[in-house]
Write a protein that holds these residues in place. Structure first.
Motif, PDB file in Angstrom:
ATOM      1  N   ASP A 155      28.618  50.351  40.696  1.00 46.03           N
ATOM      2  CA  ASP A 155      29.266  50.115  39.349  1.00 46.03           C
ATOM      3  C   ASP A 155      29.106  51.431  38.477  1.00 46.03           C
ATOM      4  O   ASP A 155      27.978  51.826  37.961  1.00 46.03           O
ATOM      5  CB  ASP A 155      28.613  49.050  38.450  1.00 46.03           C
ATOM      6  CG  ASP A 155      29.533  48.635  37.279  1.00 46.03           C
ATOM      7  OD1 ASP A 155      30.131  49.829  36.948  1.00 46.03           O
ATOM      8  OD2 ASP A 155      29.166  47.511  36.606  1.00 46.03           O
ATOM      9  N   THR A 173      42.148  43.947  38.494  1.00 46.77           N
ATOM     10  CA  THR A 173      41.454  43.652  40.195  1.00 46.77           C
ATOM     11  C   THR A 173      42.471  43.313  41.005  1.00 46.77           C
ATOM     12  O   THR A 173      43.467  42.721  41.050  1.00 46.77           O
ATOM     13  CB  THR A 173      40.523  42.310  39.926  1.00 46.77           C
ATOM     14  OG1 THR A 173      39.607  42.420  38.925  1.00 46.77           O
ATOM     15  CG2 THR A 173      39.610  42.320  41.216  1.00 46.77           C
ATOM     16  N   THR A 179      33.235  50.749  41.740  1.00 45.65           N
ATOM     17  CA  THR A 179      33.924  50.196  40.610  1.00 45.65           C
ATOM     18  C   THR A 179      33.629  50.119  39.441  1.00 45.65           C
ATOM     19  O   THR A 179      32.415  50.647  39.332  1.00 45.65           O
ATOM     20  CB  THR A 179      34.356  48.767  41.112  1.00 45.65           C
ATOM     21  OG1 THR A 179      35.492  48.170  40.358  1.00 45.65           O
ATOM     22  CG2 THR A 179      33.356  47.789  41.305  1.00 45.65           C
ATOM     23  N   GLY A 180      34.321  49.780  38.400  1.00 51.12           N
ATOM     24  CA  GLY A 180      34.133  49.889  37.081  1.00 51.12           C
ATOM     25  C   GLY A 180      33.454  48.619  36.278  1.00 51.12           C
ATOM     26  O   GLY A 180      33.604  48.572  35.005  1.00 51.12           O
ATOM     27  N   SER A 181      33.058  47.514  36.844  1.00 46.23           N
ATOM     28  CA  SER A 181      32.887  46.236  36.385  1.00 46.23           C
ATOM     29  C   SER A 181      31.874  45.628  37.335  1.00 46.23           C
ATOM     30  O   SER A 181      32.010  45.653  38.471  1.00 46.23           O
ATOM     31  CB  SER A 181      33.985  45.410  35.636  1.00 46.23           C
ATOM     32  OG  SER A 181      34.384  44.763  36.802  1.00 46.23           O
ATOM     33  N   ALA A 182      31.015  44.750  36.489  1.00 42.32           N
ATOM     34  CA  ALA A 182      30.101  43.676  37.396  1.00 42.32           C
ATOM     35  C   ALA A 182      31.057  42.781  37.986  1.00 42.32           C
ATOM     36  O   ALA A 182      30.800  42.377  39.337  1.00 42.32           O
ATOM     37  CB  ALA A 182      29.015  43.127  36.496  1.00 42.32           C
ATOM     38  N   GLU A 183      32.165  42.278  37.320  1.00 40.55           N
ATOM     39  CA  GLU A 183      32.743  41.260  37.964  1.00 40.55           C
ATOM     40  C   GLU A 183      33.419  41.665  39.376  1.00 40.55           C
ATOM     41  O   GLU A 183      33.631  41.023  40.387  1.00 40.55           O
ATOM     42  CB  GLU A 183      33.911  40.771  37.055  1.00 40.55           C
ATOM     43  CG  GLU A 183      34.227  39.420  37.158  1.00 40.55           C
ATOM     44  CD  GLU A 183      35.721  39.238  36.506  1.00 40.55           C
ATOM     45  OE1 GLU A 183      35.802  39.870  35.624  1.00 40.55           O
ATOM     46  OE2 GLU A 183      36.691  38.702  37.124  1.00 40.55           O
ATOM     47  N   LYS A 184      33.818  42.999  39.156  1.00 44.55           N
ATOM     48  CA  LYS A 184      34.777  43.474  40.462  1.00 44.55           C
ATOM     49  C   LYS A 184      33.716  44.148  41.397  1.00 44.55           C
ATOM     50  O   LYS A 184      34.081  43.664  42.644  1.00 44.55           O
ATOM     51  CB  LYS A 184      35.375  44.868  39.927  1.00 44.55           C
ATOM     52  CG  LYS A 184      36.654  44.543  39.095  1.00 44.55           C
ATOM     53  CD  LYS A 184      37.590  45.869  39.091  1.00 44.55           C
ATOM     54  CE  LYS A 184      38.160  45.862  37.594  1.00 44.55           C
ATOM     55  NZ  LYS A 184      38.960  47.159  37.405  1.00 44.55           N
ATOM     56  N   LYS A 202      30.003  52.476  35.784  1.00 42.69           N
ATOM     57  CA  LYS A 202      29.802  52.390  34.322  1.00 42.69           C
ATOM     58  C   LYS A 202      28.200  52.075  33.999  1.00 42.69           C
ATOM     59  O   LYS A 202      27.832  52.325  32.887  1.00 42.69           O
ATOM     60  CB  LYS A 202      30.878  51.431  33.791  1.00 42.69           C
ATOM     61  CG  LYS A 202      32.060  52.052  33.942  1.00 42.69           C
ATOM     62  CD  LYS A 202      33.133  51.135  32.959  1.00 42.69           C
ATOM     63  CE  LYS A 202      34.435  51.838  32.982  1.00 42.69           C
ATOM     64  NZ  LYS A 202      35.579  50.844  32.902  1.00 42.69           N
ATOM     65  N   GLU A 203      27.515  51.534  35.089  1.00 47.32           N
ATOM     66  CA  GLU A 203      26.213  51.261  34.886  1.00 47.32           C
ATOM     67  C   GLU A 203      24.985  52.438  35.061  1.00 47.32           C
ATOM     68  O   GLU A 203      24.240  52.414  34.391  1.00 47.32           O
ATOM     69  CB  GLU A 203      25.839  50.154  36.057  1.00 47.32           C
ATOM     70  CG  GLU A 203      26.239  48.767  35.565  1.00 47.32           C
ATOM     71  CD  GLU A 203      25.400  48.370  34.293  1.00 47.32           C
ATOM     72  OE1 GLU A 203      24.394  48.218  34.400  1.00 47.32           O
ATOM     73  OE2 GLU A 203      26.224  47.740  33.609  1.00 47.32           O
TER      74      GLU A 203
END
Ligand SMILES: NC(=O)c1ccc[n+]([C@@H]2O[C@H](COP(=O)([O-])OP(=O)(O)OC[C@H]3O[C@@H](n4cnc5c(N)ncnc54)[C@H](OP(=O)(O)O)[C@@H]3O)[C@@H](O)[C@H]2O)c1
Length: 329
Positions: free
Chosen positions: A192, A320, A172-177, A194-195
């Protein structure tokens, strides 16, 4: 006559769509005639597959179409009564008149919001169910990678694999997700993308490789999956969202030769391919939802004016779980 608003496509976008590509137009909707109902839409879906239709599919200056749930507010047919909730394909508008056929009456599922029919118990849930079970031919010992695992299709595909006993890694593309997937949904590992590049992330998260890849992204994600795929692995290709904003662009995949050495199978699909599974899906999914074994999230934007924003948001990872637009109470 009822005042309504609807969303028209006015410019065919290039790249990620812009708000200016859409217009919200006021219209008058006539009363229902004999055999017809007047429906007020309550919720509508936006879907990644709408992006190709913006380039070639939706007519300019006409209301767009989308899966929606509405309430009958006038009825001149015995088939549907005022107050009935109906699923329809006429989202992107507040009101419409229709013959009763083409509308399916929806029942409230105990303990669930009516919107569950637009995701876990609807099209995205069915896509995930048939894609992972039938197309990927899932076995309990499989190590499974699902991309856009926090999205509507991906989150269900990943959880069906967990229910069947598999080890599952999601991207997925965010820390929250990522936190939702790890802590609440209960995936074994989360990347992640994007990380760190997804190829590196997948190698680190799944050092023993993967046997199944459920693809929602294409491009670098498919490439990474091929690089980590074990012998006789299977890729079920559901979507390639990374390429939807560049129609005609080539998806860069470097690891195609792994198909030979690994005897890897790659198979694309659409929901029409497993229509025969619909009853099994309804039974299993209802049971899993009731038992709390399938978790979901909804991202809901309010008002018809936000429908373009919601659609564009899919390509920015704004959602999300299922992206929905609430059109009325
Ligand atoms: N074959 C079929 O019959 C069928 C039916 C329904 C859907 N689909 C496909 O299934 C996929 C998922 O659909 P959905 O409705 O469940 O949407 P979704 O996953 O709920 O929403 C789209 C998500 O895609 C991710 N994304 C956007 N651009 C990306 C990019 N360039 N690279 C990587 N991820 C990106 C974003 O999440 P992140 O924050 O994780 O980036 C976004 O939240 C789509 O490819 C869709 O076309 C296929």
């Amino acid at each position: 006559v009822t005042k309504s608003r609807e969303v028209h496509l006015v410019v065919r976008p290039s790249g990620i769509p812009a708000l200016a590509d859409f217009e919200v137009v006021e219209t008058d909707v006539a009363d229902a005639e004999e055999g017809e109902v007047l429906v007020q839409n309550l919720f509508m879906s936006v879907d990644p597959a709408m992006r190709p239709r913006l380039t070639d599919g939706y007519d300019l200056g006409q209301p767009m179409a989308a899966a929606a749930i509405g309430r009958v507010v006038q009825s001149r047919t015995s088939g549907l009564a005022v107050g009935d909730l109906v699923s329809n394909g006429l989202g992107f508008r507040e009101y419409f008149v229709s013959p009763a056929r083409g509308l399916r009456r929806l029942d409230q599922v105990e303990g669930q919001p009516i919107t569950v029919h637009l995701h876990a118990l609807g099209g995205t849930g069915f896509t995930a169910y048939g894609g992972i079970l039938r197309v990927a031919r899932l076995r309990p010992e499989d190590r499974v990678f699902v991309s856009t695992a926090a999205g509507a299709v991906g989150s269900v595909a990943a959880q069906v694999a967990k229910i069947k006993g598999c080890w599952v890694v999601g991207s997925t593309g965010s820390a929250e997700k990522a936190a939702w997937l790890k802590d609440e949904v209960g995936l074994d590992a989360v990347i992640d993308y994007k990380e760190a590049p997804v190829r590196r992330g997948l190698r680190a998260a799944a050092p023993d490789g993967i046997d199944v890849y459920f693809d929602n992204v294409g491009g670098d994600h498919l490439d990474a999956a091929l690089a980590s795929m074990n012998t006789l692995g299977r890729a079920a290709v559901c979507g390639m969202i990374s390429g939807y904003n560049e129609p005609g662009a080539r998806t860069t995949v470097h690891n195609l030769a792994n198909i030979i050495y690994g005897r890897i199978e790659i198979r694309g699909f659409t929901v029409a391919d497993f229509a025969d599974l619909r009853d099994d899906f309804r039974r299993d999914m209802s049971e899993w939802l009731a038992a709390g074994r399938i978790k979901y999230r909804e991202t809901v934007l309010e008002g018809i004016g936000n429908a373009p924003r919601a659609l564009i948001g899919l390509f920015e990872g704004l959602n999300t779980g299922k992206m929905l637009v609430k059109l009325a109470d």
